[in-house]
Motif scaffolding. Structure first.
Motif, mmCIF file in Angstrom:
data_model
loop_
_atom_site.group_PDB
_atom_site.id
_atom_site.type_symbol
_atom_site.label_atom_id
_atom_site.label_comp_id
_atom_site.label_asym_id
_atom_site.label_seq_id
_atom_site.Cartn_x
_atom_site.Cartn_y
_atom_site.Cartn_z
ATOM 1 N N LYS A 39 1.804 -5.116 44.248
ATOM 2 C CA LYS A 39 0.737 -4.287 43.708
ATOM 3 C C LYS A 39 1.037 -4.032 42.237
ATOM 4 O O LYS A 39 2.150 -3.628 41.876
ATOM 5 N N PHE A 40 0.054 -4.294 41.394
ATOM 6 C CA PHE A 40 0.189 -4.104 39.950
ATOM 7 C C PHE A 40 -0.457 -2.768 39.561
ATOM 8 O O PHE A 40 -1.583 -2.467 39.973
ATOM 9 N N PHE A 41 0.275 -2.000 38.753
ATOM 10 C CA PHE A 41 -0.200 -0.726 38.240
ATOM 11 C C PHE A 41 -0.261 -0.799 36.714
ATOM 12 O O PHE A 41 0.464 -1.586 36.101
ATOM 13 N N VAL A 42 -1.093 0.048 36.098
ATOM 14 C CA VAL A 42 -1.016 0.263 34.662
ATOM 15 C C VAL A 42 -0.651 1.720 34.429
ATOM 16 O O VAL A 42 -0.994 2.607 35.221
ATOM 17 N N ALA A 43 0.076 1.972 33.320
ATOM 18 C CA ALA A 43 0.466 3.329 32.946
ATOM 19 C C ALA A 43 0.645 3.389 31.443
ATOM 20 O O ALA A 43 1.155 2.446 30.826
ATOM 21 N N ALA A 44 0.214 4.498 30.849
ATOM 22 C CA ALA A 44 0.432 4.710 29.418
ATOM 23 C C ALA A 44 1.874 5.159 29.185
ATOM 24 O O ALA A 44 2.432 5.916 29.986
ATOM 25 N N LEU A 45 2.489 4.679 28.113
ATOM 26 C CA LEU A 45 3.812 5.154 27.735
ATOM 27 C C LEU A 45 3.714 6.658 27.463
ATOM 28 O O LEU A 45 2.930 7.083 26.614
ATOM 29 N N PRO A 46 4.486 7.495 28.184
ATOM 30 C CA PRO A 46 4.382 8.942 27.974
ATOM 31 C C PRO A 46 4.765 9.346 26.546
ATOM 32 O O PRO A 46 5.667 8.755 25.939
ATOM 33 N N VAL A 47 4.090 10.346 26.037
ATOM 34 C CA VAL A 47 4.386 10.867 24.699
ATOM 35 C C VAL A 47 5.833 11.353 24.656
ATOM 36 O O VAL A 47 6.289 12.070 25.549
ATOM 37 N N GLY A 48 6.564 10.944 23.631
ATOM 38 C CA GLY A 48 7.960 11.356 23.462
ATOM 39 C C GLY A 48 8.961 10.388 24.053
ATOM 40 O O GLY A 48 10.145 10.455 23.730
ATOM 41 N N GLN A 49 8.497 9.476 24.912
ATOM 42 C CA GLN A 49 9.398 8.486 25.495
ATOM 43 C C GLN A 49 9.282 7.160 24.754
ATOM 44 O O GLN A 49 8.257 6.857 24.147
ATOM 45 N N GLU A 50 10.351 6.376 24.827
ATOM 46 C CA GLU A 50 10.370 5.039 24.238
ATOM 47 C C GLU A 50 10.858 4.055 25.286
ATOM 48 O O GLU A 50 11.821 4.329 25.996
ATOM 49 N N ALA A 51 10.178 2.924 25.398
ATOM 50 C CA ALA A 51 10.674 1.854 26.266
ATOM 51 C C ALA A 51 11.917 1.262 25.614
ATOM 52 O O ALA A 51 11.942 1.021 24.407
ATOM 53 N N ARG A 52 12.957 1.082 26.418
ATOM 54 C CA ARG A 52 14.223 0.586 25.878
ATOM 55 C C ARG A 52 14.637 -0.683 26.617
ATOM 56 O O ARG A 52 14.380 -0.837 27.808
ATOM 57 N N HIS A 53 15.282 -1.592 25.887
ATOM 58 C CA HIS A 53 15.745 -2.842 26.491
ATOM 59 C C HIS A 53 17.028 -2.552 27.264
ATOM 60 O O HIS A 53 18.134 -2.692 26.744
ATOM 61 N N VAL A 54 16.850 -2.124 28.508
ATOM 62 C CA VAL A 54 17.997 -1.715 29.317
ATOM 63 C C VAL A 54 18.167 -2.570 30.567
ATOM 64 O O VAL A 54 19.132 -2.394 31.300
ATOM 65 N N SER A 55 17.236 -3.484 30.818
ATOM 66 C CA SER A 55 17.294 -4.253 32.050
ATOM 67 C C SER A 55 18.321 -5.378 31.959
ATOM 68 O O SER A 55 18.245 -6.239 31.080
ATOM 69 N N GLY A 56 19.254 -5.378 32.894
ATOM 70 C CA GLY A 56 20.221 -6.468 32.961
ATOM 71 C C GLY A 56 19.602 -7.755 33.472
ATOM 72 O O GLY A 56 20.235 -8.811 33.434
ATOM 73 N N GLU A 57 18.354 -7.670 33.965
ATOM 74 C CA GLU A 57 17.659 -8.855 34.474
ATOM 75 C C GLU A 57 16.858 -9.550 33.383
ATOM 76 O O GLU A 57 16.231 -10.572 33.636
ATOM 77 N N ALA A 58 16.851 -8.989 32.163
ATOM 78 C CA ALA A 58 16.047 -9.554 31.079
ATOM 79 C C ALA A 58 16.912 -9.813 29.849
ATOM 80 O O ALA A 58 17.844 -9.065 29.559
ATOM 81 N N ASP A 59 16.603 -10.902 29.130
ATOM 82 C CA ASP A 59 17.328 -11.178 27.889
ATOM 83 C C ASP A 59 16.464 -10.891 26.660
ATOM 84 O O ASP A 59 16.885 -11.100 25.535
ATOM 85 N N GLU A 60 15.232 -10.404 26.891
ATOM 86 C CA GLU A 60 14.359 -10.022 25.794
ATOM 87 C C GLU A 60 13.365 -8.986 26.299
ATOM 88 O O GLU A 60 12.900 -9.062 27.434
#
Length: 268
Positions: free
Chosen positions: A166-187
């Motif tokens: 199931k695919f969801f959409v969500a807005a990035l919450p105000v004050g938060q930042e998406a960070r490159h923290v996934s060990g499953e991703a190289d970018e």
């Protein structure tokens, strides 16, 4: 095994995290590490399989109730609860974004980047901590009102690894930042849907059909508010493609006849 002889698909949740950028709507994309058993080298969204504890009934909840999500996705309430919680958990695990806030539905947690949060994120990844335990310890609730249903894809029976996603959409919450923290991703990167699809066409960003198709749907929205208001972009029905081999290559053929070329990741 199912009656047809294929592997029973595993329930999974995927989240298109959105923000408004200079050039319009942007979505957060991860490139999965090459060599992974599923979709290695492919660009995808944060997401993953349901954890049994995602259905914990004691988890605090604000927003549309599980029965509303069950109606949207055509599943039972337990599965719906698991899917929403998996969406919240996986987004935190893979992007450092937490869709949680006050149990009364007021404010959303503004910042989850500190060392204490990172320690708990790692504990979630290691399955030493459940989402319910993390939220209870901080007096927070799952904010299902921050999510919208977007799409539903099921891996065809011919595939050895199958997911009912199931695919969801969500807005990035105000004050938060998406960070490159996934060990499953190289970018990890923010791109407009059009830019991501242009890179796919150029052969620089391979992705599976559900990703390219949902990016095409997302590209019709000018901004985050429109995407949230317009989701799902069409009646939600499960899409399970069939595969077709031609002299020009391999294609995924959708129930409506849409044909999507299958691509392979570039060599390392």
């Amino acid at each position: 095994m199912s009656a047809a002889g294929g592997t029973e698909p595993r329930q999974a949740a995927t989240v298109l995290v959105l923000r408004d950028g200079v050039d319009g709507l942007e979505v957060y994309l991860l490139r999965r590490t090459r060599g992974m058993p599923f979709a290695g080298g492919m660009t995808a969204y944060p997401g993953g399989g349901v954890d049994p504890r995602d259905g914990d009934t004691e988890i605090a909840w604000a927003g549309p109730s599980p029965d509303r999500w069950a109606a949207a996705f055509g599943c039972d309430e337990r599965t719906a609860r698991e899917l929403v919680c998996a969406a919240v958990r996986e987004t935190f695990e893979e992007a450092g974004v937490l869709l949680a806030g006050d149990p009364d539905g007021g404010s959303v947690v503004p910042d989850v980047s500190g060392d204490d949060w990172e320690e708990q994120r790692q504990a979630l990844l290691a399955r030493e901590l459940s989402l319910a335990e993390l939220l209870a310890g901080r007096g927070l609730a799952v904010r299902s009102d921050l999510l919208r249903p977007f799409a539903h894809w099921i891996t065809p029976p011919v595939e050895p690894r199958r997911y009912d996603t199931k695919f969801f959409v969500a807005a990035l919450p105000v004050g938060q930042e998406a960070r490159h923290v996934s060990g499953e991703a190289d970018e990890a990167t923010w791109l407009t849907p059009a830019a991501a699809l242009a890179e796919l066409t150029a052969g620089a960003r391979p992705m599976l059909p559900p990703t390219s198709h949902t990016l095409g749907q997302l590209a019709t929205f000018p901004d985050v508010a429109a995407a949230l208001a317009g989701s799902p972009p069409e009646p939600l029905h499960p899409i399970s493609p069939r595969f077709e081999e031609t002299p020009e290559g391999r294609w995924a053929v959708l129930p409506d006849g849409t044909r999507i070329r299958m691509v392979v990741p570039l060599p390392a």
